[in-house]
Design a protein around this motif. Structure first.
Motif, PDB file in Angstrom:
ATOM      1  N   LEU A  10      -6.125  15.387  26.465  1.00 42.47           N
ATOM      2  CA  LEU A  10      -5.194  14.356  25.961  1.00 42.47           C
ATOM      3  C   LEU A  10      -5.937  13.090  25.555  1.00 42.47           C
ATOM      4  N   SER A  11      -6.974  12.740  26.326  1.00 40.78           N
ATOM      5  CA  SER A  11      -7.776  11.579  25.921  1.00 40.78           C
ATOM      6  C   SER A  11      -8.458  11.882  24.593  1.00 40.78           C
ATOM      7  N   ILE A  28      -6.033  11.173  21.868  1.00 38.97           N
ATOM      8  CA  ILE A  28      -5.918   9.717  21.651  1.00 38.97           C
ATOM      9  C   ILE A  28      -7.109   9.202  20.843  1.00 38.97           C
ATOM     10  N   TYR A  29      -8.304   9.649  21.230  1.00 45.70           N
ATOM     11  CA  TYR A  29      -9.498   9.124  20.548  1.00 45.70           C
ATOM     12  C   TYR A  29      -9.654   9.659  19.119  1.00 45.70           C
ATOM     13  N   ALA A  30      -8.862  10.671  18.760  1.00 49.69           N
ATOM     14  CA  ALA A  30      -8.861  11.122  17.359  1.00 49.69           C
ATOM     15  C   ALA A  30      -8.444   9.971  16.441  1.00 49.69           C
ATOM     16  N   ALA A  31      -7.639   9.054  16.992  1.00 49.90           N
ATOM     17  CA  ALA A  31      -7.193   7.901  16.186  1.00 49.90           C
ATOM     18  C   ALA A  31      -8.307   6.871  16.024  1.00 49.90           C
ATOM     19  N   PHE A  32      -9.352   6.984  16.851  1.00 52.80           N
ATOM     20  CA  PHE A  32     -10.416   5.976  16.838  1.00 52.80           C
ATOM     21  C   PHE A  32     -11.684   6.457  16.137  1.00 52.80           C
ATOM     22  N   LEU A  43      -4.154  18.567  34.199  1.00 52.37           N
ATOM     23  CA  LEU A  43      -5.055  17.448  34.404  1.00 52.37           C
ATOM     24  C   LEU A  43      -4.405  16.196  33.836  1.00 52.37           C
ATOM     25  N   ASP A  44      -4.205  15.217  34.680  1.00 50.90           N
ATOM     26  CA  ASP A  44      -3.597  13.968  34.227  1.00 50.90           C
ATOM     27  C   ASP A  44      -4.631  13.063  33.601  1.00 50.90           C
ATOM     28  N   LEU A  45      -4.164  12.139  32.792  1.00 55.05           N
ATOM     29  CA  LEU A  45      -5.086  11.155  32.198  1.00 55.05           C
ATOM     30  C   LEU A  45      -5.644  10.229  33.264  1.00 55.05           C
TER      31      LEU A  45
END
Ligand code: KG4
Ligand code: ZN
Length: 329
Positions: A112-113, A116-120, A327-329
């Motif tokens: 999941l992280s 999210i980092y795909a946007a960065f 697995l949680d963030l």
């Protein structure tokens, strides 16, 4: 800093080389979609075996396309979860093998992280930012005050956004993979059916989409029972508008409460045209960022970008790394 990254959590085998947590030098993605068309969904056992078949090719071509050798690589990153354990295992074993063989430190990354980092990728975030993660397995709102500072403020109580797209697609007879095809069909449709907007005005950041799925099924049954002519493009569009409105409302509420400066919408369903349009138009005075289409679905580049920031903040892992279905963030 050059990172070689592996992603195999579901039905894509992917290996990438990224530079400095910002640039993608290569991103090889082998999709299993064609294999799962005849089954109407992912079969975990078959997925695991397909990863084994594809991983070496993906690894070699990622290095070749980036024009680097293992001498240039500083770290090896891999998705450790959440995902299908048998599928994750192939990426983790490959990453461990390369890490040991070439003496490069290993780092496990939360899928999941990664989304999210795909946007960065080639984009610096503006904090505090809000990530709306909408994938096949997850629907989450995450506030980030800094890199690798994840505060999950809401998630779905039942179906994930991608999951409900796939299930509604099946209800109206759209074959696997439901989400992207429903998107295509809905483009010419009209929002003519008033479907429910679950949890729209609730005070929490929780989502619930299973009721919307049932309402769509009931609508189709009613139309057929009464011999009323309908077109699936209109049902698709009405469904997409309902999902998009709920996503927009919750996002607007979080922007206000957490003084958000940038919203990033990520995960497989961030590719959806109605969701993109609704959020882009509906969010005013706050920046809205979507990853490039090719980085919305599962890919290893996003894992490499996320790994860069994880290494900076938390260091590396070791060979005891194991796959984790949850697995949680
Ligand atoms: O992020 P992802 O590739 O894998 C997971 O981590 O789950 O997301 C896959 C999900 C599937 O449910 C798929 O139907 C959905 O993303 N999806 C879409 C679109 N493209 C993929 N949903 C709506 N519209 C799309 N264009
Ligand atoms: Zn994913």
């Amino acid at each position: 800093m050059y990172i070689l990254s592996f992603e195999s959590s579901c039905d894509e085998t992917s290996v990438s080389v990224t530079k400095d947590g910002k640039y993608v030098l290569s991103n090889e993605v082998l999709s299993q979609i064609d294999i799962f068309k005849e089954y109407g969904g992912v079969v975990p056992e078959i997925s695991s075996r397909e990863h084994v078949k594809g991983i070496t090719y993906a690894y070699l071509s990622a290095l070749k396309n980036a024009n680097v050798t293992m001498d240039d690589i500083d770290y090896v990153a891999v998705t450790e979860g959440p995902g299908l354990v048998g599928s994750l295992l192939t990426g983790i074993n490959a990453a461990k093998t390369v890490s040991l063989n070439y003496e490069k430190p290993l780092v496990g990354v939360n899928h999941l992280s990664g989304h999210i980092y795909a946007a960065f990728i080639e984009h610096d975030p503006i904090f505090p930012s809000l990530a709306l993660v909408i994938s096949g397995g997850h629907t989450e709102l995450v506030v980030m005050k800094d890199h690798y500072d994840f505060n999950k403020i809401g998630s779905t109580m039942d179906d994930a956004v991608g999951e409900v797209f796939d299930k509604v697609a099946r209800i109206i007879g759209i074959p696997y993979p439901g989400g992207p095809l429903l998107d295509k069909i809905g483009k010419d449709g009209t929002n003519r059916y008033p479907l429910p907007r679950p949890m729209l005005h609730s005070n929490s950041y929780s989502f619930s989409f299973s009721g919307l799925k049932s309402a769509t099924l009931n609508l189709v049954n009613e139309l057929e029972k009464n011999n009323i002519k309908y077109e699936i493009k209109d049902i698709a569009r009405s469904f997409e508008e309902a999902v998009s409105e709920v996503l927009l409302e919750k996002t607007l509420k979080a922007i206000k409460e957490y003084n958000i400066k940038e919203v990033v919408v990520v995960g497989g369903s961030a590719a959806n045209s109605v969701i993109r349009e609704t959020l882009t138009k509906g969010i005013k005075n706050t920046k809205v960022t979507f990853p490039e289409m090719k980085y919305c679905g599962d890919n290893a580049a996003m894992i490499g970008i996320s790994a860069y920031y994880k290494i900076k903040k938390m260091g590396v892992d070791d060979i005891s790394l194991t796959p984790k279905s949850r697995l949680d963030l």
